[in-house]
Enzyme design. Structure first.
Site, PDB file in Angstrom:
ATOM      1  N   CYS A 175       1.083  -1.272   0.191  1.00 15.14           N
ATOM      2  CA  CYS A 175      -0.205   0.119   0.207  1.00 15.14           C
ATOM      3  C   CYS A 175       0.644   1.022  -0.104  1.00 15.14           C
ATOM      4  O   CYS A 175       1.991   1.352   0.301  1.00 15.14           O
ATOM      5  CB  CYS A 175      -1.106  -0.001   1.209  1.00 15.14           C
ATOM      6  N   CYS A 211       2.928   1.857   3.175  1.00 12.67           N
ATOM      7  CA  CYS A 211       4.473   0.967   3.631  1.00 12.67           C
ATOM      8  C   CYS A 211       5.150   1.779   2.458  1.00 12.67           C
ATOM      9  O   CYS A 211       6.418   1.426   3.118  1.00 12.67           O
ATOM     10  CB  CYS A 211       3.639   0.141   2.651  1.00 12.67           C
ATOM     11  N   CYS A 256      -2.244  -5.140   2.096  1.00 10.04           N
ATOM     12  CA  CYS A 256      -1.280  -4.718   1.316  1.00 10.04           C
ATOM     13  C   CYS A 256      -0.619  -5.778   2.452  1.00 10.04           C
ATOM     14  O   CYS A 256      -0.872  -6.097   3.374  1.00 10.04           O
ATOM     15  CB  CYS A 256      -0.818  -3.444   1.845  1.00 10.04           C
ATOM     16  N   CYS A 313       1.569  -4.813   5.769  1.00 12.28           N
ATOM     17  CA  CYS A 313       1.175  -3.783   7.287  1.00 12.28           C
ATOM     18  C   CYS A 313      -0.473  -4.642   7.239  1.00 12.28           C
ATOM     19  O   CYS A 313      -0.796  -4.621   8.193  1.00 12.28           O
ATOM     20  CB  CYS A 313       0.731  -2.474   7.125  1.00 12.28           C
ATOM     21  N   ASP A 341      -3.075 -49.873  18.416  1.00 12.08           N
ATOM     22  CA  ASP A 341      -2.133 -49.964  19.480  1.00 12.08           C
ATOM     23  C   ASP A 341      -0.865 -50.886  19.115  1.00 12.08           C
ATOM     24  O   ASP A 341      -0.444 -50.863  18.056  1.00 12.08           O
ATOM     25  CB  ASP A 341      -2.618 -50.896  20.865  1.00 12.08           C
TER      26      ASP A 341
END
Lengths: 176, 474
Positions: free
Chosen positions: B21, B24, B78, B81, B293
């Site tokens: 974005c 950022c 984004c 972030c 088992d």
């Protein structure tokens, strides 16, 4: 495979160790057998020498209400750590059994630990206790504390020691 | 318009292509003015395709013109972030925060905004920085990690003023308005750090997760760039398969009590060893559709299982190589055998776990009876049973009563005290307890049905009835 009436090692032989407490609270012959699983869970049962199992006695009544405020039937555990289960010490009563000859016997915990369940099947069918005291006629299931897993059987008799007690009794010819 | 310089161009281009974005991008260009973050950035939609496109940015201030368009991504969010610096910096969110504060009716005339961000943002930030750093180095520039503006600061710059305005308060320190962000979908981003820097992550009673922000930041400081790139960019490979177990003395997972090994070997280790070396992986996670088992064999098509290989250095295998790998595992031991080995994505694990709860299983058991029997004693019907938690697992499972269905039973007479019992049961049925009764706590049980004491001598799992993973033809 052999055609045999003999039992192969039973479930109890495979998973459990037998421990005994004799003459509970000083009462002659009132012997209990504690079956300890390899995962530390203990099943409380009557030992074969207990008076209830002798002389063709019949059971009139089994009562898990051991005092005004306490019924073992009300015991409820929840979750993996079994929260809420009543904590028992060695001489905590589990139930009172009355036979048709009016003799009353108290069954005790014998070990320290958390009560997980009591056997409700014997309330409906007391004969189970007489016919299969070591399996379907069990009294209760108790979970000892993790830290006490080994020490919980200190003070209990091994199978060999129990058999010695029986032999001594027979020699003294004590009535049960 | 924007505060970018010519030298920022390569960073801007790289980040926009990655889907970052605007805020950022500003951060990684070390833009330190609040106003740049405070202004509104809106996503414009492409009228022709009706798809949102990422923002177009123009670089000016003396540089050559041109517009840089970001790559079209599936989502607008984004990757660095995770949206904190996008919609959450717009006036609508500021109003939301202010309204929430107003509803509480606090009286104050000044406030300070505090923000808490999830730990995984540190991982993404670190990753982005390394990404950008490579670019910078090539153009022989300098960018210290400390020069990059922190998400926290950018957010506060963007939003604090607006919130203050809404609440009619000056931004000082008396009243603390805290905004906490959480993003559970990406919580796993941090987990690889536990493998690479295990001493940074110690469990404490108070914290729900060991991946606290401080621990993650510490680990990021310790981990080398090389290791980080390898861990983040190589997806763990998951192999699917079915296994057979032919030994009655082999646990599925290592049997260790109080640090002591109780029995040598395990299905898990026998299978994972050749995989670990071929994939050159650091570790593995083994999971299966149920388990059996130590003393029970698994026959037929086998039980579905998955091995997730952590940080594999080699991930591409063709069909022939996988076949070869399968052969290697099968040759390594006669106690186990694997089939249908294949590599799949992690999402497929849920299909396998389905089998545990919902599917049926078929068993074959060798039964001993106390009373002498003949073949007419062995006629059984469809059966509903109620099982209290077996005593042998009661120490680690809650006490409960489980209703279960035995779908069908059939028998093969062997001799007067033995027969083979074949059963098809609902998943989660304890077969051993159904046979011997577990002190009468499983009702009805085989002893009741046959009116004799009975016990189970041997048990085999004949099939785990789930048609997944898909069979691979030989």
């Amino acid at each position: 495979m052999e055609d045999s009436e003999k039992k192969a090692p039973s479930v109890i032989d495979r998973y459990f160790t037998r421990w005994y407490r004799t003459d509970l609270k000083g009462k002659s012959c009132e012997d209990h057998c504690i079956l300890q699983h390899s995962n530390r869970i203990c099943v409380i049962t009557l030992a074969e020498s207990h008076p209830i199992l002798q002389n063709g006695r019949k059971i009139k009544n089994i009562n898990y209400q051991i005092s005004d405020g306490c019924s073992r039937l009300k015991n409820k555990v929840s979750g993996k750590s079994k929260r809420g289960g009543q904590f028992l010490t060695e001489f905590a009563p589990l139930c009172r059994i009355t036979c048709t000859d009016e003799q009353e016997y108290t069954i005790f915990s014998c070990i320290r630990g958390r009560l997980l369940e009591v056997n409700e099947a014997i309330l409906n069918k007391p004969d189970l206790l007489l016919e299969k005291p070591s399996t379907e006629g069990y009294i209760a299931v108790i979970l000892p504390k993790f830290e006490e897993s080994k020490s919980v059987t200190e003070g209990l008799l091994t199978r060999e020691q129990y058999e010695e007690v029986l032999t001594k009794r027979n020699q003294q010819e004590e009535p049960c | 318009m924007l505060s970018f310089k010519e030298k920022d161009r390569p960073i801007v281009r790289k980040l926009l292509c990655a889907g970052c974005c605007v805020r950022c991008v500003l951060r990684f260009c070390c833009v330190g003015t609040c106003s740049a973050y405070r202004r509104s950035y809106e996503v414009s939609h492409d009228p022709e395709n009706h798809l949102p496109t990422n923002k177009r940015l123009r670089i000016d201030e003396g540089s050559t013109e041109g517009s840089v368009t970001a790559a079209q991504t599936d989502s607008d969010i984004c990757p660095v972030c995770l949206g904190v610096l996008q919609d959450f910096c717009e006036p609508t969110f500021a109003k939301q925060v202010s309204d929430a504060v107003k509803n509480q009716q606090y009286e104050f005339d000044s406030l300070v905004l505090t923000v808490s961000l999830p730990a995984q943002l540190s991982v993404r930030e670190h990753s982005c920085w390394l990404h950008v750093k490579k670019e910078i180095r090539e153009k022989s520039m300098c960018l210290g990690k400390e020069d990059v503006i922190q998400v926290k600061d950018a957010f506060k710059w963007a939003v604090q003023g607006k919130i203050g305005q809404e609440l009619g308060a000056a931004v000082l320190s008396s009243c603390e308005v805290s905004v906490g962000f959480m993003h559970p979908e990406t919580e796993e981003d941090c987990h690889f750090l536990a493998n690479t820097c295990p001493d940074c992550f110690k469990p404490t009673k108070n914290k729900a997760s060991i991946f606290t922000r401080m621990a993650v930041v510490k680990a990021l400081e310790k981990i080398s760039e090389e290791k980080f790139s390898r861990s983040v960019f190589s997806i763990s490979e998951t192999s699917y398969c079915r296994y057979n177990k032919f030994s009655r003395e082999l646990p599925q997972t290592p049997w260790v009590i109080d640090g002591e090994r109780r029995m040598d070997g395990s299905v898990e280790e026998l299978i994972a060893a050749p995989l670990l070396s071929s994939f050159r992986a650091d570790g593995f996670n083994f999971s299966s559709s149920g388990r059996e088992d130590v003393d029970v064999r698994t026959l037929g098509n086998g039980r579905p299982f998955a091995v997730e290989l952590l940080n594999p250095h080699r991930a591409k295998f063709n069909r022939t190589e996988i076949k070869q790998l399968q052969e290697t595992i099968n040759q390594s031991s006669d106690k186990i055998r694997v089939r249908d080995l294949q590599i799949v994505t992690r999402e497929a694990t849920s299909r396998m776990k389905e089998g545990e709860e919902e599917k049926t299983k078929t068993y074959s058991a060798l039964i001993w009876t106390q009373k002498a029997i003949d073949s007419t004693d062995l006629e059984f019907l469809d059966l509903k049973i109620a099982q209290k938690t077996p005593l042998r697992v009661l120490h680690r499972r809650p006490l409960a009563v489980r209703p279960r269905l035995i779908h069908s039973m059939s028998s093969i007479y062997l001799d007067r005290h033995h027969f083979t019992l074949k059963l098809c049961t609902q998943a989660g049925t304890y077969i051993k307890e159904f046979v011997h009764g577990d002190f009468g706590r499983t009702k009805p049980n085989l002893c009741d049905l046959m009116k004799t004491n009975a016990d189970i001598l041997e048990l085999d799992v004949e099939s785990v009835d789930i048609d997944w993973p898909p069979a691979i033809p030989d």
